[in-house]
Design a protein around this motif. Structure first.
Motif, PDB file in Angstrom:
ATOM      1  N   SER A  98       0.827  -1.207   0.000  1.00  0.00           N
ATOM      2  CA  SER A  98       0.000   0.000   0.000  1.00  0.00           C
ATOM      3  C   SER A  98       0.863   1.260   0.000  1.00  0.00           C
ATOM      4  CB  SER A  98      -0.915  -0.011   1.228  1.00  0.00           C
ATOM      5  OG  SER A  98      -1.627   1.198   1.336  1.00  0.00           O
ATOM      6  N   ILE A  99       1.934   1.260   0.797  1.00  0.00           N
ATOM      7  CA  ILE A  99       2.823   2.424   0.869  1.00  0.00           C
ATOM      8  C   ILE A  99       3.440   2.721  -0.490  1.00  0.00           C
ATOM      9  CG2 ILE A  99       5.070   3.185   1.752  1.00  0.00           C
ATOM     10  CD1 ILE A  99       4.314   1.890   4.427  1.00  0.00           C
ATOM     11  N   TYR A 100       4.036   1.711  -1.084  1.00  0.00           N
ATOM     12  CA  TYR A 100       4.740   1.957  -2.351  1.00  0.00           C
ATOM     13  C   TYR A 100       3.787   2.164  -3.512  1.00  0.00           C
ATOM     14  CZ  TYR A 100       9.350   1.603  -0.398  1.00  0.00           C
ATOM     15  OH  TYR A 100      10.491   1.877   0.320  1.00  0.00           O
ATOM     16  N   ASP A 101       2.612   1.581  -3.432  1.00  0.00           N
ATOM     17  CA  ASP A 101       1.615   1.849  -4.461  1.00  0.00           C
ATOM     18  C   ASP A 101       1.226   3.328  -4.436  1.00  0.00           C
ATOM     19  OD1 ASP A 101      -0.180   0.913  -6.539  1.00  0.00           O
ATOM     20  OD2 ASP A 101      -1.799   1.296  -5.118  1.00  0.00           O
ATOM     21  N   THR A 102       1.065   3.881  -3.250  1.00  0.00           N
ATOM     22  CA  THR A 102       0.735   5.306  -3.110  1.00  0.00           C
ATOM     23  C   THR A 102       1.875   6.181  -3.627  1.00  0.00           C
ATOM     24  OG1 THR A 102      -0.625   4.845  -1.166  1.00  0.00           O
ATOM     25  CG2 THR A 102       0.116   7.119  -1.473  1.00  0.00           C
ATOM     26  N   LEU A 103       3.100   5.839  -3.267  1.00  0.00           N
ATOM     27  CA  LEU A 103       4.252   6.647  -3.672  1.00  0.00           C
ATOM     28  C   LEU A 103       4.482   6.620  -5.171  1.00  0.00           C
ATOM     29  CD1 LEU A 103       6.812   5.729  -0.845  1.00  0.00           C
ATOM     30  CD2 LEU A 103       5.532   7.854  -1.111  1.00  0.00           C
ATOM     31  N   LEU A 104       4.370   5.441  -5.764  1.00  0.00           N
ATOM     32  CA  LEU A 104       4.696   5.367  -7.185  1.00  0.00           C
ATOM     33  C   LEU A 104       3.610   5.988  -8.064  1.00  0.00           C
ATOM     34  CD1 LEU A 104       3.080   2.851  -8.853  1.00  0.00           C
ATOM     35  CD2 LEU A 104       4.487   1.492  -7.315  1.00  0.00           C
ATOM     36  N   ARG A 105       2.392   6.037  -7.560  1.00  0.00           N
ATOM     37  CA  ARG A 105       1.342   6.691  -8.346  1.00  0.00           C
ATOM     38  C   ARG A 105       1.501   8.212  -8.313  1.00  0.00           C
ATOM     39  NH1 ARG A 105      -1.789   2.753 -10.081  1.00  0.00           N
ATOM     40  NH2 ARG A 105      -2.069   0.882  -8.804  1.00  0.00           N
ATOM     41  N   LYS A 106       2.161   8.731  -7.265  1.00  0.00           N
ATOM     42  CA  LYS A 106       2.410  10.170  -7.194  1.00  0.00           C
ATOM     43  C   LYS A 106       3.615  10.572  -8.035  1.00  0.00           C
ATOM     44  CE  LYS A 106       0.659  10.932  -2.468  1.00  0.00           C
ATOM     45  NZ  LYS A 106       1.091  11.306  -1.083  1.00  0.00           N
ATOM     46  N   ARG A 107       4.732   9.897  -7.805  1.00  0.00           N
ATOM     47  CA  ARG A 107       5.994  10.282  -8.462  1.00  0.00           C
ATOM     48  C   ARG A 107       6.769   9.015  -8.862  1.00  0.00           C
ATOM     49  NH1 ARG A 107       5.641  13.455  -3.841  1.00  0.00           N
ATOM     50  NH2 ARG A 107       5.376  15.694  -4.188  1.00  0.00           N
ATOM     51  N   PRO A 108       6.326   8.302  -9.873  1.00  0.00           N
ATOM     52  CA  PRO A 108       6.974   7.031 -10.206  1.00  0.00           C
ATOM     53  C   PRO A 108       8.430   7.175 -10.642  1.00  0.00           C
ATOM     54  CG  PRO A 108       5.386   7.647 -11.896  1.00  0.00           C
ATOM     55  CD  PRO A 108       5.173   8.577 -10.744  1.00  0.00           C
ATOM     56  N   VAL A 109       8.736   8.191 -11.426  1.00  0.00           N
ATOM     57  CA  VAL A 109      10.103   8.357 -11.918  1.00  0.00           C
ATOM     58  C   VAL A 109      11.038   8.735 -10.769  1.00  0.00           C
ATOM     59  CG1 VAL A 109      11.604   9.667 -13.468  1.00  0.00           C
ATOM     60  CG2 VAL A 109       9.326   8.973 -14.237  1.00  0.00           C
ATOM     61  N   TRP A 110      10.591   9.684  -9.925  1.00  0.00           N
ATOM     62  CA  TRP A 110      11.410  10.061  -8.766  1.00  0.00           C
ATOM     63  C   TRP A 110      11.619   8.871  -7.838  1.00  0.00           C
ATOM     64  CZ3 TRP A 110       9.992   9.718  -3.619  1.00  0.00           C
ATOM     65  CH2 TRP A 110      10.940  10.210  -2.709  1.00  0.00           C
ATOM     66  N   LEU A 111      10.549   8.119  -7.572  1.00  0.00           N
ATOM     67  CA  LEU A 111      10.646   6.979  -6.669  1.00  0.00           C
ATOM     68  C   LEU A 111      11.609   5.939  -7.215  1.00  0.00           C
ATOM     69  CD1 LEU A 111       9.711   5.392  -4.180  1.00  0.00           C
ATOM     70  CD2 LEU A 111       7.871   4.439  -5.596  1.00  0.00           C
ATOM     71  N   PHE A 112      11.522   5.654  -8.506  1.00  0.00           N
ATOM     72  CA  PHE A 112      12.398   4.653  -9.102  1.00  0.00           C
ATOM     73  C   PHE A 112      13.851   5.104  -9.023  1.00  0.00           C
ATOM     74  CE2 PHE A 112      13.039   1.723 -13.018  1.00  0.00           C
ATOM     75  CZ  PHE A 112      13.474   0.715 -12.178  1.00  0.00           C
ATOM     76  N   GLY A 113      14.083   6.377  -9.257  1.00  0.00           N
ATOM     77  CA  GLY A 113      15.438   6.906  -9.136  1.00  0.00           C
ATOM     78  C   GLY A 113      15.966   6.770  -7.713  1.00  0.00           C
ATOM     79  N   ALA A 114      15.102   7.050  -6.734  1.00  0.00           N
ATOM     80  CA  ALA A 114      15.503   6.924  -5.327  1.00  0.00           C
ATOM     81  C   ALA A 114      15.797   5.464  -4.983  1.00  0.00           C
ATOM     82  CB  ALA A 114      14.408   7.469  -4.418  1.00  0.00           C
ATOM     83  N   LEU A 115      14.978   4.555  -5.478  1.00  0.00           N
ATOM     84  CA  LEU A 115      15.205   3.134  -5.223  1.00  0.00           C
ATOM     85  C   LEU A 115      16.543   2.680  -5.789  1.00  0.00           C
ATOM     86  CD1 LEU A 115      11.689   1.562  -5.950  1.00  0.00           C
ATOM     87  CD2 LEU A 115      12.772   1.886  -3.725  1.00  0.00           C
ATOM     88  N   GLN A 116      16.862   3.147  -6.986  1.00  0.00           N
ATOM     89  CA  GLN A 116      18.120   2.752  -7.608  1.00  0.00           C
ATOM     90  C   GLN A 116      19.325   3.308  -6.837  1.00  0.00           C
ATOM     91  OE1 GLN A 116      17.986   2.848 -12.166  1.00  0.00           O
ATOM     92  NE2 GLN A 116      16.106   3.902 -11.636  1.00  0.00           N
ATOM     93  N   ALA A 117      19.248   4.591  -6.466  1.00  0.00           N
ATOM     94  CA  ALA A 117      20.370   5.218  -5.756  1.00  0.00           C
ATOM     95  C   ALA A 117      20.572   4.579  -4.382  1.00  0.00           C
ATOM     96  CB  ALA A 117      20.126   6.715  -5.627  1.00  0.00           C
ATOM     97  N   LYS A 118      19.480   4.434  -3.636  1.00  0.00           N
ATOM     98  CA  LYS A 118      19.595   3.858  -2.294  1.00  0.00           C
ATOM     99  C   LYS A 118      19.874   2.357  -2.354  1.00  0.00           C
ATOM    100  CE  LYS A 118      18.977   7.789  -0.447  1.00  0.00           C
ATOM    101  NZ  LYS A 118      20.205   8.520  -0.057  1.00  0.00           N
ATOM    102  N   GLY A 119      19.396   1.703  -3.396  1.00  0.00           N
ATOM    103  CA  GLY A 119      19.696   0.283  -3.557  1.00  0.00           C
ATOM    104  C   GLY A 119      21.184   0.051  -3.743  1.00  0.00           C
ATOM    105  N   LYS A 120      21.844   0.945  -4.446  1.00  0.00           N
ATOM    106  CA  LYS A 120      23.295   0.832  -4.631  1.00  0.00           C
ATOM    107  C   LYS A 120      24.010   0.978  -3.289  1.00  0.00           C
ATOM    108  CE  LYS A 120      27.189   2.852  -7.162  1.00  0.00           C
ATOM    109  NZ  LYS A 120      27.637   3.930  -8.081  1.00  0.00           N
TER     110      LYS A 120
END
Length: 602
Positions: A294-316
């Protein structure tokens, strides 16, 4: 959302006269059906009348008439389609062995081949996923059956160990005892079985349905659903597209290949940064397994590109925190060594705080490796005592680190913390206030420490030994053998077994007959009775002097004269009793406190 819903027999999807093809997109996971699934399908076909219902599939279709030709993308249904294709292959293999086929039978065989291939082009009717070598394994099955149509895959190893090969072998074995007539009857039932085809015009629609109508019998994980939702959102953006999104998602997953770690990363990422307005989800004070989707569904519907970028940076960053090899390349040897110690303690909750601290280091322009190294060293000491005392309890750790972030953030924003030294000191003081009291720590060290926590005990012994190693005496105390078992394990000097040999009884009792069992019970698991050995099974219950002087076949000492610092005092002793154990416990306790104490400056 849905273009059409229609039930078709399997023969319609695998129509020998049609040109329609199906493929599994590369972002779908691999074939995962198991023997119980193959058995259920086979038994259902055998036992049911014609027209057995097999479930539904979801296809992305941009054509007006999907069955007129072209290539349909299967978003859901790959497990069934892969299994049906393999069953068709096994049926062909069984039927081609007919010793006396008539014309009608030969037509059936040709049609069966054309259910697997497009008649006019010899293209595969169905292309499995490329994940886990599914496509190459299916190619191997086809090349064995149709060597003139399909070349054998090159460099394919361990084919027989994977699911495609095992499923194909299972069906061949089930068909072998059937007569030709029984096999043809099963083929007719397979062709008549029903699959409902749901067509949608876009990946976005398909992924929404995929969550809702996941009828494969394979439960979706939180990561599966978050991935599907993310890909669906990014597919709506013409500047991104599904292929780019999947390739970047795969890069992220390659950094964190363990699904449990992926889920923990997503939970910890939200918990550490939810104070940011763009991150906080209303009503979700902390990410848990139950609300993660539910949390990530809400976040990605608001800012999917920003969220994906954050996931990639923090995942590294998260990958470097978990992987000493990556950490060494990113931050240097000292940081990698500190993180390795933390990992050996199983301090998973600490990675959330380190992930946040690395962001603080970047914002403050502090040296990131220095921040991670100093905090990892601090957290190693803190978690050693926490694991040994179970204070605070495990359930409180995640909320505790969220509270620590809030505490430090307040002091950073107020200007109270401006330097790295101040940051580390504030974190240290805060953690110390929540650690077990000194008297509790010392009590645990003086007690049956081996029984309290084996892993913490082994870590402590290894750290004591490592502190005294030189370049000449250095040994890898954390090495594993060919079976992935630790080479060095915790050895009881006085055996822990209840049945002590006569030599041990005499040495322990002295002139106090009948006390050996009580001494063993009091002392066996105390710190002073423990050491490290790479030959635990070869020493076991031996008498003390035999353990001390034990050699291997090459004449090297493998007992207490093996050169380890922990065994230095044992190497020169001729006896071992309660007084010796108590004295060694006191000495080792002092060393442990000097190496791992949180209160050295207090």
């Amino acid at each position: 959302m849905i273009s059409s819903v229609q039930d078709y027999p399997v023969s319609h999807y695998f129509n020998p006269d049609a040109a329609q093809r199906f493929f599994i997109p590369k972002y779908q996971r691999e074939y995962v059906w198991k023997p119980r699934d193959w058995e259920a399908l086979f038994n259902d076909l055998e036992d049911s009348p014609k027209g057995h219902f097999l479930g539904s599939i979801i296809c992305v279709n941009n054509q007006k008439d999907s069955m007129a030709g072209g290539r349909l993308e299967l978003i859901d249904g790959q497990q069934r389609f892969t299994t049906i294709s393999l069953l068709f292959c096994a049926l062909y293999d069984r039927l081609k062995a007919h010793p006396d086929p008539d014309d009608d039978f030969n037509v059936e065989i040709v049609n069966l081949k054309n259910r697997l291939f497009i008649k006019s082009t010899n293209q595969w009717r169905f292309e499995p996923s490329e994940q886990a070598q599914n496509k190459a394994d299916f190619q191997k099955v086809l090349s064995d059956l149709f060597p003139k149509l399909v070349s054998a895959p090159k460099g394919l190893s361990y084919f027989g160990n994977r699911r495609i090969a095992k499923a194909y072998s299972y069906f061949r074995e089930r068909l072998q005892p059937l007569s030709i007539e029984q096999t043809l009857a099963l083929l007719d039932k397979l062709k008549a079985a029903i699959l409902v085809k749901i067509e949608v015009p876009s990946h976005s629609d398909a992924f929404v349905l995929f969550e809702t109508i996941n009828n494969r019998g394979i439960p979706l994980s939180a990561i599966d659903i978050i991935k599907n939702n993310l890909l669906a959102e990014l597919d709506k953006r013409p500047d991104y597209g599904i292929d780019r999104a999947f390739d970047e998602w795969k890069d992220l997953i390659d950094l964190l290949p363990d699904p449990a770690v992926q889920e923990r990363f997503l939970r910890q990422l939200y918990n550490m940064f939810k104070y940011l307005k763009r991150v906080e989800v209303k009503g979700c004070t902390r990410a848990t397994r139950s609300n993660l989707i539910s949390i990530y569904d809400t976040l990605l519907r608001k800012r999917p590109v920003w969220l994906f970028g954050a996931l990639q940076a923090k995942g590294k960053t998260y990958s470097a925190l978990l992987n000493p090899m990556v950490a060494r390349a990113e931050w240097g040897d000292a940081t990698a060594a500190a993180l390795q110690d933390l990992q050996r303690l199983g301090a998973a909750p600490a990675y959330a705080f380190l992930l946040w601290a690395s962001q603080v280091a970047q914002s403050k322009k502090w040296t990131e490796g220095d921040v991670v190294s100093r905090l990892a060293t601090l957290l190693t000491k803190w978690f050693f005592w926490r694991n040994l005392t179970d204070m605070p309890p495990t359930r409180e750790l995640d909320p505790m680190f969220m509270e620590l972030v809030g505490y430090l953030l307040t002091r950073i924003r107020s200007g109270e913390v401006t330097t790295l030294d101040g940051f580390i000191q504030q974190a240290s003081d805060w953690l110390l206030a929540r650690a077990a009291p000194q008297d509790v720590c010392e009590s645990r060290l003086k007690g049956d420490v081996y029984l309290e926590n084996y892993d913490a005990t082994r870590f402590m012994l290894c750290k004591l030994e490592e502190t005294h190693q030189t370049r000449e005496t250095k040994r890898d105390l954390w090495a594993h053998d060919a079976n992935d078992r630790p080479v060095f394990t915790v050895e009881h000097i006085l055996p822990k077994t209840e049945n002590l040999g006569p030599g041990w009884v005499t040495m322990l009792e002295g002139d106090q007959t009948g006390t050996a069992a009580a001494i063993r019970e009091r002392c066996a698991h105390q710190l002073g009775n423990l050491t490290l050995s790479g030959y635990n099974s070869k020493l076991g219950t031996m008498e003390f002097l035999k353990k001390r002087d034990r050699k291997n076949e090459q004449g090297d000492f493998i007992g207490y004269r093996n050169g380890l610092y922990l065994n230095a005092d044992l190497a020169s002793r001729d006896d071992w009793n309660e007084a010796a154990i108590t004295a060694r416990t006191d000495e080792m306790l002092k060393e442990v406190m000097s190496i791992l104490s949180l209160r050295e400056d207090k």
